[in-house]
Design a protein around this motif. Sequence first.
Motif, PDB file in Angstrom:
ATOM      1  N   VAL A 197      -3.880   5.722   0.395  1.00 27.98           N
ATOM      2  CA  VAL A 197      -3.783   6.431  -0.988  1.00 27.98           C
ATOM      3  C   VAL A 197      -4.387   5.231  -1.850  1.00 27.98           C
ATOM      4  CG1 VAL A 197      -2.628   7.344  -2.879  1.00 27.98           C
ATOM      5  CG2 VAL A 197      -2.303   7.834  -0.300  1.00 27.98           C
ATOM      6  N   SER A 198      -3.479   4.037  -1.664  1.00 28.09           N
ATOM      7  CA  SER A 198      -3.782   3.172  -2.935  1.00 28.09           C
ATOM      8  C   SER A 198      -3.199   1.701  -2.494  1.00 28.09           C
ATOM      9  CB  SER A 198      -3.095   3.212  -4.254  1.00 28.09           C
ATOM     10  OG  SER A 198      -3.317   2.478  -5.158  1.00 28.09           O
ATOM     11  N   SER A 199      -3.831   0.634  -3.059  1.00 29.63           N
ATOM     12  CA  SER A 199      -3.095  -0.666  -2.742  1.00 29.63           C
ATOM     13  C   SER A 199      -2.850  -1.663  -3.910  1.00 29.63           C
ATOM     14  CB  SER A 199      -4.001  -1.432  -1.418  1.00 29.63           C
ATOM     15  OG  SER A 199      -3.994  -0.714  -0.139  1.00 29.63           O
ATOM     16  N   ILE A 200      -2.268  -2.581  -3.706  1.00 23.80           N
ATOM     17  CA  ILE A 200      -1.887  -3.535  -4.894  1.00 23.80           C
ATOM     18  C   ILE A 200      -1.824  -5.110  -4.240  1.00 23.80           C
ATOM     19  CG2 ILE A 200       0.423  -3.201  -4.991  1.00 23.80           C
ATOM     20  CD1 ILE A 200       0.149  -3.430  -8.191  1.00 23.80           C
ATOM     21  N   GLY A 201      -2.609  -6.075  -4.932  1.00 23.98           N
ATOM     22  CA  GLY A 201      -2.416  -7.250  -4.878  1.00 23.98           C
ATOM     23  C   GLY A 201      -1.069  -7.736  -4.824  1.00 23.98           C
ATOM     24  N   SER A 202      -0.778  -8.964  -4.525  1.00 26.70           N
ATOM     25  CA  SER A 202       0.405  -9.553  -4.600  1.00 26.70           C
ATOM     26  C   SER A 202       0.908  -9.676  -6.055  1.00 26.70           C
ATOM     27  CB  SER A 202       0.624 -11.018  -3.803  1.00 26.70           C
ATOM     28  OG  SER A 202      -0.512 -11.737  -3.986  1.00 26.70           O
ATOM     29  N   GLY A 203      -0.033 -10.186  -6.760  1.00 29.08           N
ATOM     30  CA  GLY A 203      -0.038 -10.535  -8.339  1.00 29.08           C
ATOM     31  C   GLY A 203      -0.227  -9.227  -9.113  1.00 29.08           C
ATOM     32  N   ALA A 204      -0.509  -8.242  -8.668  1.00 27.29           N
ATOM     33  CA  ALA A 204      -0.870  -6.975  -9.260  1.00 27.29           C
ATOM     34  C   ALA A 204      -1.863  -6.930  -9.964  1.00 27.29           C
ATOM     35  CB  ALA A 204       0.478  -6.752 -10.229  1.00 27.29           C
ATOM     36  N   GLY A 205      -2.691  -7.794  -9.987  1.00 27.43           N
ATOM     37  CA  GLY A 205      -4.034  -8.091 -10.775  1.00 27.43           C
ATOM     38  C   GLY A 205      -5.038  -7.270  -9.988  1.00 27.43           C
ATOM     39  N   SER A 206      -5.031  -6.871  -8.895  1.00 26.04           N
ATOM     40  CA  SER A 206      -6.043  -6.030  -7.954  1.00 26.04           C
ATOM     41  C   SER A 206      -5.297  -4.623  -7.536  1.00 26.04           C
ATOM     42  CB  SER A 206      -6.395  -6.926  -6.628  1.00 26.04           C
ATOM     43  OG  SER A 206      -7.135  -6.167  -5.938  1.00 26.04           O
ATOM     44  N   THR A 207      -6.062  -3.621  -7.892  1.00 26.30           N
ATOM     45  CA  THR A 207      -5.551  -2.360  -7.213  1.00 26.30           C
ATOM     46  C   THR A 207      -6.812  -1.671  -6.782  1.00 26.30           C
ATOM     47  OG1 THR A 207      -5.636  -1.477  -9.486  1.00 26.30           O
ATOM     48  CG2 THR A 207      -3.657  -2.348  -8.978  1.00 26.30           C
ATOM     49  N   THR A 208      -6.575  -0.734  -5.898  1.00 28.17           N
ATOM     50  CA  THR A 208      -7.769   0.171  -5.441  1.00 28.17           C
ATOM     51  C   THR A 208      -7.133   1.240  -5.034  1.00 28.17           C
ATOM     52  OG1 THR A 208      -7.158  -0.707  -3.146  1.00 28.17           O
ATOM     53  CG2 THR A 208      -8.995  -1.823  -4.289  1.00 28.17           C
ATOM     54  N   GLY A 210       1.356  -4.638   3.252  1.00 30.14           N
ATOM     55  CA  GLY A 210      -0.206  -5.165   3.584  1.00 30.14           C
ATOM     56  C   GLY A 210      -0.967  -4.413   2.567  1.00 30.14           C
ATOM     57  N   GLY A 211      -2.238  -5.077   2.622  1.00 30.49           N
ATOM     58  CA  GLY A 211      -3.278  -4.379   1.788  1.00 30.49           C
ATOM     59  C   GLY A 211      -4.175  -3.381   2.358  1.00 30.49           C
ATOM     60  N   ARG A 212      -5.103  -2.767   1.955  1.00 33.27           N
ATOM     61  CA  ARG A 212      -5.988  -1.732   2.575  1.00 33.27           C
ATOM     62  C   ARG A 212      -6.272  -1.855   4.106  1.00 33.27           C
ATOM     63  NH1 ARG A 212     -11.414   0.898   0.040  1.00 33.27           N
ATOM     64  NH2 ARG A 212     -11.322   2.829   1.693  1.00 33.27           N
ATOM     65  N   ARG A 213      -6.590  -3.229   4.281  1.00 30.91           N
ATOM     66  CA  ARG A 213      -7.184  -3.468   5.646  1.00 30.91           C
ATOM     67  C   ARG A 213      -5.976  -4.102   6.550  1.00 30.91           C
ATOM     68  NH1 ARG A 213     -11.078  -3.888   1.972  1.00 30.91           N
ATOM     69  NH2 ARG A 213     -13.030  -3.029   2.328  1.00 30.91           N
ATOM     70  N   SER A 214      -4.917  -4.311   5.926  1.00 32.79           N
ATOM     71  CA  SER A 214      -4.018  -4.812   6.813  1.00 32.79           C
ATOM     72  C   SER A 214      -2.551  -4.180   7.114  1.00 32.79           C
ATOM     73  CB  SER A 214      -3.340  -6.386   6.322  1.00 32.79           C
ATOM     74  OG  SER A 214      -3.073  -6.115   5.242  1.00 32.79           O
ATOM     75  N   TYR A 215      -2.542  -3.019   6.144  1.00 33.39           N
ATOM     76  CA  TYR A 215      -0.931  -2.384   6.446  1.00 33.39           C
ATOM     77  C   TYR A 215      -0.915  -1.687   7.706  1.00 33.39           C
ATOM     78  CZ  TYR A 215      -3.369   2.114   6.149  1.00 33.39           C
ATOM     79  OH  TYR A 215      -4.171   3.236   6.244  1.00 33.39           O
ATOM     80  N   SER A 216      -2.045  -1.182   8.225  1.00 33.45           N
ATOM     81  CA  SER A 216      -1.852  -0.676   9.669  1.00 33.45           C
ATOM     82  C   SER A 216      -1.373  -1.617  10.705  1.00 33.45           C
ATOM     83  CB  SER A 216      -3.081   0.056  10.048  1.00 33.45           C
ATOM     84  OG  SER A 216      -4.074  -0.707  10.256  1.00 33.45           O
ATOM     85  N   SER A 262       0.871  -1.187   0.042  1.00 24.75           N
ATOM     86  CA  SER A 262       0.034   0.025   0.110  1.00 24.75           C
ATOM     87  C   SER A 262       0.828   1.196   0.095  1.00 24.75           C
ATOM     88  CB  SER A 262      -1.039  -0.077   1.229  1.00 24.75           C
ATOM     89  OG  SER A 262      -1.865  -0.974   1.171  1.00 24.75           O
ATOM     90  N   TRP A 263       0.344   2.278  -0.373  1.00 22.97           N
ATOM     91  CA  TRP A 263       0.812   3.740  -0.409  1.00 22.97           C
ATOM     92  C   TRP A 263      -0.183   4.333   0.566  1.00 22.97           C
ATOM     93  CZ3 TRP A 263       5.535   5.133  -1.742  1.00 22.97           C
ATOM     94  CH2 TRP A 263       6.059   4.678  -3.075  1.00 22.97           C
ATOM     95  N   VAL A 264       0.401   5.148   1.491  1.00 19.54           N
ATOM     96  CA  VAL A 264      -0.304   6.096   2.512  1.00 19.54           C
ATOM     97  C   VAL A 264       0.397   7.284   2.412  1.00 19.54           C
ATOM     98  CG1 VAL A 264      -1.400   4.185   3.882  1.00 19.54           C
ATOM     99  CG2 VAL A 264       0.765   5.287   4.380  1.00 19.54           C
ATOM    100  N   SER A 308       0.580  -4.228   9.913  1.00 15.98           N
ATOM    101  CA  SER A 308       1.747  -5.151   9.803  1.00 15.98           C
ATOM    102  C   SER A 308       2.904  -4.325  10.518  1.00 15.98           C
ATOM    103  CB  SER A 308       2.067  -5.035   8.084  1.00 15.98           C
ATOM    104  OG  SER A 308       2.458  -3.763   7.858  1.00 15.98           O
ATOM    105  N   GLY A 309       2.781  -3.000  10.552  1.00 17.80           N
ATOM    106  CA  GLY A 309       3.897  -2.412  11.343  1.00 17.80           C
ATOM    107  C   GLY A 309       5.293  -2.330  10.581  1.00 17.80           C
ATOM    108  N   TYR A 310       5.156  -2.486   9.276  1.00 20.10           N
ATOM    109  CA  TYR A 310       6.208  -2.284   8.384  1.00 20.10           C
ATOM    110  C   TYR A 310       5.906  -0.802   7.470  1.00 20.10           C
ATOM    111  CZ  TYR A 310       7.786  -6.746  10.039  1.00 20.10           C
ATOM    112  OH  TYR A 310       8.200  -7.813  11.060  1.00 20.10           O
ATOM    113  N   TRP A 311       6.704  -0.172   7.582  1.00 19.62           N
ATOM    114  CA  TRP A 311       6.782   1.308   6.755  1.00 19.62           C
ATOM    115  C   TRP A 311       7.804   1.624   6.281  1.00 19.62           C
ATOM    116  CZ3 TRP A 311       1.798   3.808   7.141  1.00 19.62           C
ATOM    117  CH2 TRP A 311       0.983   3.397   7.968  1.00 19.62           C
ATOM    118  N   GLY A 312       7.991   2.579   5.388  1.00 17.82           N
ATOM    119  CA  GLY A 312       9.144   3.386   4.984  1.00 17.82           C
ATOM    120  C   GLY A 312       9.464   4.522   5.847  1.00 17.82           C
ATOM    121  N   GLN A 313      10.512   5.077   5.414  1.00 22.65           N
ATOM    122  CA  GLN A 313      10.615   6.330   6.098  1.00 22.65           C
ATOM    123  C   GLN A 313       9.990   7.669   5.662  1.00 22.65           C
ATOM    124  OE1 GLN A 313      12.609   5.334   3.735  1.00 22.65           O
ATOM    125  NE2 GLN A 313      13.099   6.960   2.377  1.00 22.65           N
ATOM    126  N   GLY A 314       9.491   7.268   4.439  1.00 24.79           N
ATOM    127  CA  GLY A 314       8.480   8.539   3.642  1.00 24.79           C
ATOM    128  C   GLY A 314       9.298   9.143   2.601  1.00 24.79           C
TER     129      GLY A 314
END
Length: 120
Positions: A48-59, A99-105, A35-37, A107-113
Amino acid sequence: EVQLVESGGGLVQPGGSLRLSCAASGFTFSSSAMSWVRRAPGKGLEWVSSIGSGAGSTTYADSVKGRFTISRDNAKNTMYLQMNSLKPEDTAVYYCAKGGRRSYSDSGYWGQGTQVTVSS
């Protein structure tokens, strides 16, 4: 160790474009939704947006739909966010998250921005 490193931010005029990148390591990138937030000045975190593992699903959030495109290259362990028709209200620090839209928060794994500033 999970690492997420964003890049590609900068200063752009309204109507301009930027492409953000997120380089991932320390986990099986190809198996993980991503995801991007963003956090605008003085505001809370916005998905902002999420993408599935296979890239076939984007929101996308309604605020960016039709202007932003999320994508990924599993061979390069990298996710992207192409941002077109940028508006001043897109100004924010952009983070990639595991993580996806409902799981990224959770996961605890974020970049530095990476800072995106849209201004004339």
